[in-house]
Design an enzyme around this catalytic site. Sequence first.
Site, short mmCIF file in Angstrom:
data_model
loop_
_atom_site.label_atom_id
_atom_site.label_comp_id
_atom_site.label_asym_id
_atom_site.label_seq_id
_atom_site.Cartn_x
_atom_site.Cartn_y
_atom_site.Cartn_z
CE LYS A 180 -1.75 2.81 2.21
NZ LYS A 180 -1.64 4.42 1.72
CD GLU A 255 12.13 3.33 9.09
OE1 GLU A 255 11.94 4.50 9.82
OE2 GLU A 255 12.26 3.48 7.85
CD GLU A 389 10.69 11.81 11.94
OE1 GLU A 389 9.41 11.50 11.98
OE2 GLU A 389 11.58 11.24 11.46
P1 NAI Z 1 1.69 8.55 8.01
O1 NAI Z 1 2.32 7.98 8.78
O2 NAI Z 1 0.28 9.26 8.10
O3 NAI Z 1 1.96 7.83 6.65
C1 NAI Z 1 2.57 6.76 6.33
C2 NAI Z 1 1.70 5.61 5.68
O4 NAI Z 1 0.77 5.12 6.65
C3 NAI Z 1 0.96 6.02 4.29
O5 NAI Z 1 1.04 5.10 3.30
C4 NAI Z 1 -0.28 6.31 4.77
O6 NAI Z 1 -1.29 6.22 3.72
C5 NAI Z 1 -0.50 5.24 5.80
N1 NAI Z 1 -1.41 5.66 6.65
C6 NAI Z 1 -1.89 6.75 7.35
N2 NAI Z 1 -2.98 6.70 8.02
C7 NAI Z 1 -3.22 5.33 8.26
C8 NAI Z 1 -4.16 4.43 8.99
N3 NAI Z 1 -5.11 5.09 9.89
N4 NAI Z 1 -4.10 3.22 8.71
C9 NAI Z 1 -3.20 2.51 8.02
N5 NAI Z 1 -1.99 3.32 7.43
C10 NAI Z 1 -2.41 4.68 7.34
O7 NAI Z 1 2.88 9.90 7.55
P2 NAI Z 1 2.54 11.06 7.00
O8 NAI Z 1 1.19 11.61 7.46
O9 NAI Z 1 2.72 11.26 5.38
O10 NAI Z 1 3.75 12.05 7.78
C11 NAI Z 1 3.42 12.53 8.92
C12 NAI Z 1 4.82 12.58 9.76
O11 NAI Z 1 5.46 11.12 9.87
C13 NAI Z 1 5.97 13.16 9.05
O12 NAI Z 1 6.08 14.45 9.28
C14 NAI Z 1 7.16 12.36 9.79
O13 NAI Z 1 7.60 12.98 10.83
C15 NAI Z 1 6.73 10.86 9.86
N6 NAI Z 1 7.17 10.18 8.62
C16 NAI Z 1 8.05 9.24 8.94
C17 NAI Z 1 8.52 8.48 7.83
C18 NAI Z 1 9.61 7.60 8.01
O14 NAI Z 1 10.20 7.42 6.99
N7 NAI Z 1 9.62 7.01 9.31
C19 NAI Z 1 7.85 8.61 6.55
C20 NAI Z 1 6.65 9.42 6.41
C21 NAI Z 1 6.36 10.23 7.46
#
Ligand code: NAI
Length: 486
Positions: A180, A255, A389
């Site tokens: 996904k 992660e 972060e």
């Molecule tokens: P996010 O955690 O919302 O998104 C990551 C993935 O999770 C995406 O594929 C998203 O569609 C999915 N997702 C979101 N809500 C979900 C739910 N309720 N159930 C299942 N899957 C879900 O991260 P976002 O909103 O893009 O970024 C927010 C913050 O997260 C960033 O500012 C950063 O600090 C952190 N982040 C860290 C990452 C890393 O590489 N460890 C990557 C992206 C974001």
Amino acid sequence: MTTTTKLEIENLIIDGGRVGASDGGTFDVYDPSTGEIFTRVAKATKADVDRAVQSAQAAMESKSWGGMVPAERGRILFRIAQAIRDAADELAPLESRDNGKPLRQARTDVQVAARYFEFFAGIADKIMGQTIPLGPGFLDYTIREPIGVSAQIIPWNYPIQIGARGVAPALAAGCAVVLKPAEEAPMTALRLGEIALRSGLPPGVLNVVPGLGPEAGAALASHPGINQLTFTGSVEVGILVAKMAADNIVPVVMELGGKSPNIVFADADRDLAVTGVANAIFQNAGQTCSAGSRLLVERAAHDAILERLLAHVQRMRIGPGPSDPDLGPIISKKQLETIERYVAIGRDEGARVAAGGGRPPDPSLGRGFFFEPTLLDGVAPEMRVAREEIFGPVLAIIPFDTVEDAIQIGNRSDYGLVAGIWTRDINKAMAMSSRLKSGQVYVNTYGAGGGVELPFGGYKKSGYGREKGLESLASYTQVKNVCIKF
Ligand code: NAI
Ligand code: MG
């Protein structure tokens, strides 16, 4: 923000075919360099995710992949690696446009993705068990069986790299995958799915279902048909999906990013250190889980290091990803606003903005989501900008006095993903590396060109489980012990 040309719809990949969403829904994909919509992608519903999981289950059941001679499985993974390399001139510009990252960084990502498949292709026929000596009359052995259907939820910051990082070891282990991608940058994950099918991967073994997190992501994480979940993203969503998986006793690899320190001593090779520190925070505009977002610098070297960093930042060209600048845009308006908010918080907390701190003045960049490379000086360890972060090109600079200070400040974080140490004194480096609480420690370098071979994962809230390297296979296999009395 709109466009008048009719856009093609990029469909989901389920059971070896391209299909629209069950309700015909789509979402827009933006170019963060211009704010324009450049394509439209089918938006997977709960029903689509269910079909994808069922097709992965059927692939496991039929043994079309897991039951294949391991060397043959490896050969297909090698073919995927080669096909990714062959498609680099298409994939890299696409990644650059979708995510905004500078073209050469996208090129590197594509090569790293190929390298994941190559690395794990070579392992497909070397996943071995043990024999355990129980004494006369017994033969006891273990085998590592594929864990089953692996659900993988990936973020937008390194779609093809992180996609390959999870998919390649899962496939090598004989698993089937439902991937996904993030709604912000789904394109190269779809291309990866196409390439895998063209390279001979049986239908259903890799399904790709772009969609919204709370809809497709939640449907996948909570699906009773998955056997394992790999998640990369925010702590907040990590907690949610781990709870969903827990309801079905599904193990999770998490992660979740970090606030990784780069620790520079006065005796360090300063050119090397400054280049390393700058790359660690400005690569991908700081939107990197392992970004070196804290610079801990020995007070005696503070002014000299800051001066070099200022010179570095002033040389950086900001521009649209595909034009191959040094710094591309932020992924979205929302993320840009988060970064702006953090810089304001830093100012309020008493940090000094030594460089950058806002959107670039160049009017030609006005429609994109750009943010200047930013140095926050005089940061204290307890400030929010030192602990949280930011996920942008913002470096928090914290002076320290002794080795002990550096260790204390370095560890003063809820996160623990990576740490960098810059010194010519090997004893200092060794003392630090054993006491820093992080999953990876680098000395006089930071990252390892993708680090495909090196186990990667977090201490503390950076997550658990390990990806990359041989270590990652533990997540995609389960051990069966067979005990025979004769
Ligand atoms: P996010 O955690 O919302 O998104 C990551 C993935 O999770 C995406 O594929 C998203 O569609 C999915 N997702 C979101 N809500 C979900 C739910 N309720 N159930 C299942 N899957 C879900 O991260 P976002 O909103 O893009 O970024 C927010 C913050 O997260 C960033 O500012 C950063 O600090 C952190 N982040 C860290 C990452 C890393 O590489 N460890 C990557 C992206 C974001
Ligand atoms: Mg989110």
